[in-house]
Design an enzyme around this catalytic site. Structure first.
Site, PDB file in Angstrom:
ATOM      1  N   ARG A   1      61.714  61.860  56.597  1.00 22.39           N
ATOM      2  CA  ARG A   1      60.607  62.793  56.760  1.00 22.39           C
ATOM      3  C   ARG A   1      61.076  63.885  57.724  1.00 22.39           C
ATOM      4  O   ARG A   1      60.949  63.763  58.931  1.00 22.39           O
ATOM      5  CB  ARG A   1      59.360  62.070  57.281  1.00 22.39           C
TER       6      ARG A   1
ATOM      7  N   ARG B   1      50.201  48.993  63.444  1.00 21.23           N
ATOM      8  CA  ARG B   1      50.218  50.444  63.628  1.00 21.23           C
ATOM      9  C   ARG B   1      49.026  51.114  62.953  1.00 21.23           C
ATOM     10  O   ARG B   1      48.623  52.211  63.370  1.00 21.23           O
ATOM     11  CB  ARG B   1      51.513  51.029  63.058  1.00 21.23           C
TER      12      ARG B   1
END
Length: 427
Positions: A121, A397
């Site tokens: 990314r 998360r």
């Protein structure tokens, strides 16, 4: 490392409230550093990524306190524009601090976040956007410095509708001189939420939710109170879990308009879904039908963050389904774990061919990333026998104690935390 132990085969049943969206809360927390005054945020989920972001803000000098699902933040004491490398390594979303720190301090120092478990990314679009606003970039090793005495409005076209780049440019442009026009922007609901929050603080932004966002710079932003939108990915995960276990679940604080693509696919699979104002009812009493072709793509298309969860449902469907991943090249890492549970899945480049089986079977599996971990939990809930999911920190998360969420719906799921062994010999 914690692990989840699941006794499968029980249909989920009951009502559950969807917690706030991680992907909305993180950029909003970053944007709060722009406020001249106290910001109070409600419906902030209690997640590992949120904890890391709050720790970063504290290291920068902000006062940030989370009490239950409310975060109170005062950035008056912020004194640093240097995002700590050790914390940045823990969470890629710390990249959201680039825009607001540059706007406030006229400079920002960050580190290359690198790749992640689901694929590369890159931050090129973030950097190009900030350069277009007048920032000068320097790179030394993996450290990047951006400086700008005065950001200036500009016309910025994104080569790809990146969520992070769209949000970073928005946050940098709110205090720039003049007007910024961003085209080919991402259209996710979390971007609309960020616009609403910034405007609540006094910004002048229009267009979020479309492919063009216009930001007219202002001189100052003020503190405010704001409530984070519900998490559409958590809602989608629970909808798929209800279908996979052939259960009946009601979701509250859930926005069906954020889940149109998933609802369409689930109905094609034979799942019954009814929606009303903030409520989604999911019922599935029989084996799902195969879905000929599902393609992940930026919002409002089917989200990559629900691809692995949907694959679990299709692995139990009657027939062959095809899933094509177009967003992240590493999003099929869960396939090997699902095949250990009896799934019949073949991957060819960016496509997965899923031949449905009557049942899945319990096994010890490993969460390789956040959404893969959620998928394995769904597989364990639907499977026959016991499933152990390891590396649960990935799941933490994005899901606020996922075992508590599913336990409230009747699942047999428990978290086990290993007890450290005492070394008496070196005591």
């Amino acid at each position: 490392m914690d692990k989840l132990v699941i006794e499968g085969g029980k249909p989920l049943s009951g009502t559950i409230r969807i917690h706030g969206a991680k992907n909305a809360a993180l950029p909003i927390l970053a944007a709060a550093i722009l406020a001249d005054g106290t910001v109070k945020l409600d419906n902030v989920p209690q997640l590992l990524d949120i904890e890391v972001m709050l720790n970063i803000l504290r290291r920068l000098g902000c006062r940030a306190v989370q009490d239950g699902y409310t975060v109170t933040m005062d950035s008056a004491g912020a004194h640093s524009a240097h995002v700590p490398e050790d914390l940045m390594r823990q969470m890629r979303s710390s990249i959201f601090l680039m825009g607001p720190l540059l706007a406030r301090f006229k400079e920002v120092h960050i580190y290359q976040p690198g790749g992640c478990a689901i694929g590369e990314r890159k931050i090129d679009l973030h950097l190009r956007g900030l350069q277009a606003l007048g920032a000068e970039l320097e790179q030394c090793g993996n450290r990047i410095t951006c400086r700008a005495e005065q950001l200036e409005g500009a016309e910025i076209h994104l080569d790809f509708p990146s969520v992070g780049a769209t949000e970073n440019i928005m946050m940098a442009a709110v205090l720039a001189e003049g007007t910024t026009v961003i085209t080919n922007t991402a259209r996710e609901p979390e971007i609309v939420d960020l616009q609403h929050f910034l405007n609540r603080m006094g910004a002048n932004i229009t267009g979020a939710g479309s492919d063009t966002i216009i930001v007219t710079g202002v001189k100052q932003l003020r503190g405010c109170q704001y409530e984070i939108i519900p998490d559409r990915i958590v809602a989608g995960t629970l909808m798929i879990a209800a279908a996979a276990t052939r259960g009946a679940v009601t979701l509250t604080n859930a926005y069906a308009e954020h889940l149109t693509a998933l609802i369409h696919i689930l109905r094609r699979a034979g799942v019954q879904i009814a929606t009303s104002n903030g409520i989604i009812n999911v019922t599935s009493s029989g084996r799902p039908k195969a879905v000929e072709r599902t393609v992940t793509s930026p919002y409002p298309a089917f989200p990559t963050d629900l691809q692995s969860q949907l694959m679990v449902l299709l692995s139990l469907a009657d027939g062959v389904s095809v899933m094509k991943e177009t967003v992240f090249e590493g999003r099929f890492r869960h396939v090997d774990e699902l095949t250990r549970m009896g799934a019949d899945i073949r991957v060819d480049l960016s496509s997965a061919f899923v031949r449905g089986e009557q049942s899945l079977y319990g096994a010890t599996v490993e969460a390789t990333d956040l959404r893969a971990g959620a998928a394995l939990v769904i597989a364990g809930l639907a499977a026959q026998g016991r499933t152990i999911v390891e590396q649960v920190h990935h799941i933490d998360r994005g899901y606020d104690r996922i075992e508590h969420i599913f336990s409230r719906l009747g699942a047999s799921i428990e978290r086990y935390t290993p007890v450290p062994k005492l070394d008496f010999a070196n005591g």
